[in-house]
Scaffold this motif. Structure first.
Motif, PDB file in Angstrom:
ATOM      1  N   MET A  33     -46.345 -81.073  39.003  1.00 11.94           N
ATOM      2  CA  MET A  33     -46.560 -82.494  38.727  1.00 11.94           C
ATOM      3  C   MET A  33     -45.463 -83.345  39.337  1.00 11.94           C
ATOM      4  SD  MET A  33     -48.012 -82.690  34.890  1.00 11.94           S
ATOM      5  CE  MET A  33     -48.338 -84.411  35.232  1.00 11.94           C
ATOM      6  N   GLY A  34     -45.799 -84.606  39.577  1.00  9.99           N
ATOM      7  CA  GLY A  34     -44.861 -85.537  40.173  1.00  9.99           C
ATOM      8  C   GLY A  34     -44.941 -85.505  41.686  1.00  9.99           C
ATOM      9  N   PRO A  35     -44.539 -86.582  42.365  1.00 14.71           N
ATOM     10  CA  PRO A  35     -44.615 -86.645  43.833  1.00 14.71           C
ATOM     11  C   PRO A  35     -43.791 -85.583  44.542  1.00 14.71           C
ATOM     12  CG  PRO A  35     -43.381 -88.519  42.938  1.00 14.71           C
ATOM     13  CD  PRO A  35     -44.025 -87.833  41.787  1.00 14.71           C
ATOM     14  N   HIS A  36     -42.762 -85.064  43.880  1.00 15.11           N
ATOM     15  CA  HIS A  36     -41.920 -84.031  44.478  1.00 15.11           C
ATOM     16  C   HIS A  36     -42.069 -82.676  43.763  1.00 15.11           C
ATOM     17  CE1 HIS A  36     -39.952 -88.016  45.011  1.00 15.11           C
ATOM     18  NE2 HIS A  36     -39.956 -87.617  46.269  1.00 15.11           N
ATOM     19  N   GLY A  37     -43.006 -82.598  42.821  1.00 13.48           N
ATOM     20  CA  GLY A  37     -43.236 -81.351  42.101  1.00 13.48           C
ATOM     21  C   GLY A  37     -42.153 -80.990  41.107  1.00 13.48           C
ATOM     22  N   LYS A  38     -41.380 -81.986  40.654  1.00 11.32           N
ATOM     23  CA  LYS A  38     -40.269 -81.705  39.756  1.00 11.32           C
ATOM     24  C   LYS A  38     -40.637 -81.830  38.279  1.00 11.32           C
ATOM     25  CE  LYS A  38     -36.761 -83.093  43.121  1.00 11.32           C
ATOM     26  NZ  LYS A  38     -35.652 -84.032  43.405  1.00 11.32           N
ATOM     27  N   GLY A  39     -41.929 -81.989  37.984  1.00 12.44           N
ATOM     28  CA  GLY A  39     -42.365 -81.985  36.602  1.00 12.44           C
ATOM     29  C   GLY A  39     -42.589 -83.363  36.009  1.00 12.44           C
ATOM     30  N   SER A 102     -36.705 -69.401  47.511  1.00 10.70           N
ATOM     31  CA  SER A 102     -37.650 -69.676  48.595  1.00 10.70           C
ATOM     32  C   SER A 102     -38.738 -70.651  48.156  1.00 10.70           C
ATOM     33  CB  SER A 102     -38.300 -68.372  49.084  1.00 10.70           C
ATOM     34  OG  SER A 102     -37.326 -67.490  49.602  1.00 10.70           O
ATOM     35  N   SER A 103     -39.271 -70.437  46.945  1.00  8.23           N
ATOM     36  CA  SER A 103     -40.299 -71.336  46.421  1.00  8.23           C
ATOM     37  C   SER A 103     -39.753 -72.747  46.243  1.00  8.23           C
ATOM     38  CB  SER A 103     -40.824 -70.823  45.076  1.00  8.23           C
ATOM     39  OG  SER A 103     -41.432 -69.573  45.209  1.00  8.23           O
ATOM     40  N   MET A 104     -38.533 -72.840  45.738  1.00  6.43           N
ATOM     41  CA  MET A 104     -37.915 -74.149  45.516  1.00  6.43           C
ATOM     42  C   MET A 104     -37.693 -74.894  46.832  1.00  6.43           C
ATOM     43  SD  MET A 104     -34.696 -74.900  43.002  1.00  6.43           S
ATOM     44  CE  MET A 104     -35.432 -73.923  41.709  1.00  6.43           C
ATOM     45  N   LYS A 105     -37.297 -74.166  47.854  1.00  5.99           N
ATOM     46  CA  LYS A 105     -37.090 -74.789  49.171  1.00  5.99           C
ATOM     47  C   LYS A 105     -38.402 -75.346  49.717  1.00  5.99           C
ATOM     48  CE  LYS A 105     -32.978 -72.341  50.799  1.00  5.99           C
ATOM     49  NZ  LYS A 105     -32.432 -71.347  51.766  1.00  5.99           N
ATOM     50  N   ILE A 106     -39.486 -74.594  49.517  1.00  4.85           N
ATOM     51  CA  ILE A 106     -40.799 -75.069  49.985  1.00  4.85           C
ATOM     52  C   ILE A 106     -41.203 -76.325  49.221  1.00  4.85           C
ATOM     53  CG2 ILE A 106     -43.267 -74.521  50.100  1.00  4.85           C
ATOM     54  CD1 ILE A 106     -42.410 -71.555  50.502  1.00  4.85           C
ATOM     55  N   MET A 107     -41.046 -76.303  47.896  1.00  2.00           N
ATOM     56  CA  MET A 107     -41.418 -77.464  47.073  1.00  2.00           C
ATOM     57  C   MET A 107     -40.649 -78.719  47.473  1.00  2.00           C
ATOM     58  SD  MET A 107     -41.568 -75.843  43.271  1.00  2.00           S
ATOM     59  CE  MET A 107     -42.408 -74.294  42.972  1.00  2.00           C
ATOM     60  N   LEU A 108     -39.365 -78.561  47.763  1.00  3.78           N
ATOM     61  CA  LEU A 108     -38.509 -79.710  48.065  1.00  3.78           C
ATOM     62  C   LEU A 108     -38.507 -80.081  49.543  1.00  3.78           C
ATOM     63  CD1 LEU A 108     -35.469 -78.782  45.769  1.00  3.78           C
ATOM     64  CD2 LEU A 108     -37.308 -80.412  45.295  1.00  3.78           C
ATOM     65  N   GLY A 109     -39.251 -79.315  50.373  1.00  3.83           N
ATOM     66  CA  GLY A 109     -39.302 -79.613  51.801  1.00  3.83           C
ATOM     67  C   GLY A 109     -38.064 -79.182  52.556  1.00  3.83           C
ATOM     68  N   LYS A 110     -37.248 -78.316  51.933  1.00  3.78           N
ATOM     69  CA  LYS A 110     -36.014 -77.865  52.585  1.00  3.78           C
ATOM     70  C   LYS A 110     -36.232 -76.648  53.480  1.00  3.78           C
ATOM     71  CE  LYS A 110     -32.875 -79.888  49.230  1.00  3.78           C
ATOM     72  NZ  LYS A 110     -31.729 -79.689  48.311  1.00  3.78           N
ATOM     73  N   ASP A 111     -37.516 -76.291  53.639  1.00  2.80           N
ATOM     74  CA  ASP A 111     -37.848 -75.201  54.558  1.00  2.80           C
ATOM     75  C   ASP A 111     -38.197 -75.741  55.939  1.00  2.80           C
ATOM     76  OD1 ASP A 111     -40.169 -76.471  53.754  1.00  2.80           O
ATOM     77  OD2 ASP A 111     -41.390 -74.647  53.892  1.00  2.80           O
ATOM     78  N   LEU A 114     -43.765 -79.577  55.686  1.00  2.00           N
ATOM     79  CA  LEU A 114     -44.350 -80.439  54.654  1.00  2.00           C
ATOM     80  C   LEU A 114     -45.304 -79.644  53.751  1.00  2.00           C
ATOM     81  CD1 LEU A 114     -45.140 -83.602  56.822  1.00  2.00           C
ATOM     82  CD2 LEU A 114     -43.243 -83.295  55.213  1.00  2.00           C
ATOM     83  N   GLU A 115     -45.174 -78.312  53.800  1.00  2.00           N
ATOM     84  CA  GLU A 115     -46.078 -77.444  53.052  1.00  2.00           C
ATOM     85  C   GLU A 115     -46.007 -77.696  51.547  1.00  2.00           C
ATOM     86  OE1 GLU A 115     -48.988 -74.571  52.306  1.00  2.00           O
ATOM     87  OE2 GLU A 115     -48.431 -75.702  54.095  1.00  2.00           O
ATOM     88  N   GLY A 116     -44.789 -77.878  51.034  1.00  2.00           N
ATOM     89  CA  GLY A 116     -44.636 -78.128  49.600  1.00  2.00           C
ATOM     90  C   GLY A 116     -45.331 -79.404  49.174  1.00  2.00           C
ATOM     91  N   LYS A 117     -45.127 -80.475  49.937  1.00  2.00           N
ATOM     92  CA  LYS A 117     -45.767 -81.757  49.627  1.00  2.00           C
ATOM     93  C   LYS A 117     -47.286 -81.646  49.725  1.00  2.00           C
ATOM     94  CE  LYS A 117     -45.386 -86.677  50.703  1.00  2.00           C
ATOM     95  NZ  LYS A 117     -44.716 -87.683  51.547  1.00  2.00           N
ATOM     96  N   ARG A 118     -47.766 -80.914  50.728  1.00  2.00           N
ATOM     97  CA  ARG A 118     -49.206 -80.743  50.904  1.00  2.00           C
ATOM     98  C   ARG A 118     -49.813 -80.024  49.701  1.00  2.00           C
ATOM     99  NH1 ARG A 118     -52.934 -77.307  51.669  1.00  2.00           N
ATOM    100  NH2 ARG A 118     -51.504 -75.530  51.640  1.00  2.00           N
ATOM    101  N   ARG A 119     -49.132 -78.987  49.241  1.00  2.00           N
ATOM    102  CA  ARG A 119     -49.659 -78.225  48.105  1.00  2.00           C
ATOM    103  C   ARG A 119     -49.684 -79.052  46.830  1.00  2.00           C
ATOM    104  NH1 ARG A 119     -47.592 -71.940  48.492  1.00  2.00           N
ATOM    105  NH2 ARG A 119     -47.874 -71.686  50.740  1.00  2.00           N
TER     106      ARG A 119
END
Length: 206
Positions: A33-39, A102-111, A114-119
């Motif tokens: 949830m949230g625009p950045h997936g931070k809940g 690794s999951s956190m990096k994807i969610m925050l776009g630090k990989d 834009l895969e985290g944002k897309r998901r």
């Protein structure tokens, strides 16, 4: 269980007014949830510093194991020294820690993608679409429109096992819940949406 989202801005306002402590469970919202997936804090655009204790799990959005408690340094030190679950538990395996990082990096776009944002956006679309289509078909669905936990009410305890079996026969895995986890007349099927679900999959369930 209800697919609901706490009215966090109002709770934070009450916390400040009465100088209370606020403990927030983000188990179903972090990474979803949230625009950045931070809940929920991110969903409402609030300051995380207003939450005294934040709890969550690494078993859902992170696809790992374990969980976390967030708070001030003094709080975390107190828990480390006094919590039996902390003192007597074994440390996380390195592979589990790497999965979380690794999951956190994807969610925050630090990989670097834009895969985290897309998901996160896909999950939001899936959730709203699935809820809306169920309601259009006449089903009673609990919860907030953006909650990826979608409870579909069945009411009668005798329906639970049959519903689960019939779904499995059609290639759909569901979690059904009844008394005592819910009131006797509020038995339900609990769908948990994912960004990996396609529109075709959702339409098949519907």
């Amino acid at each position: 269980m209800e697919g609901s989202i706490v009215r966090l801005p109002e709770v934070v306002a009450l916390k400040k007014k009465y100088k209370a402590y606020l403990y927030l469970d983000e188990a179903h919202s972090v990474g979803a949830m949230g625009p950045h997936g931070k809940g929920a804090v991110d969903y409402f655009g609030l300051n995380p510093a207003d939450i005294d204790i934040m709890m969550g799990t690494f078993t859902k959005s992170f696809g790992a194991a374990g969980g976390y408690i967030g708070g001030t340094k003094s709080l975390i030190n107190h828990l480390r020294l006094n919590s039996h679950s902390s003192i007597y538990s074994s440390t996380m395996a390195p592979c589990v820690v790497q999965q979380i990082i690794s999951s956190m990096k994807i969610m925050l776009g630090k990989d670097g993608t834009l895969e985290g944002k897309r998901r996160i956006q896909q999950l939001k679309w899936n959730t709203r679409y699935f809820r809306r289509r169920l309601q259009e078909m006449g089903f009673i669905v609990y919860g907030n429109k953006d909650s990826p936990v979608v409870p579909l009410l069945m009411f009668m305890p005798s329906k639970i096992a049959s519903f689960c079996r019939m779904c499995l026969e059609r290639g759909v895995g569901v979690v059904v819940v009844g008394f005592p986890a819910t009131p006797m007349t509020k038995c339900r099927a609990r769908f948990c949406m994912s960004a990996s679900h396609t529109k075709d999959m959702i339409d098949k369930v519907r």
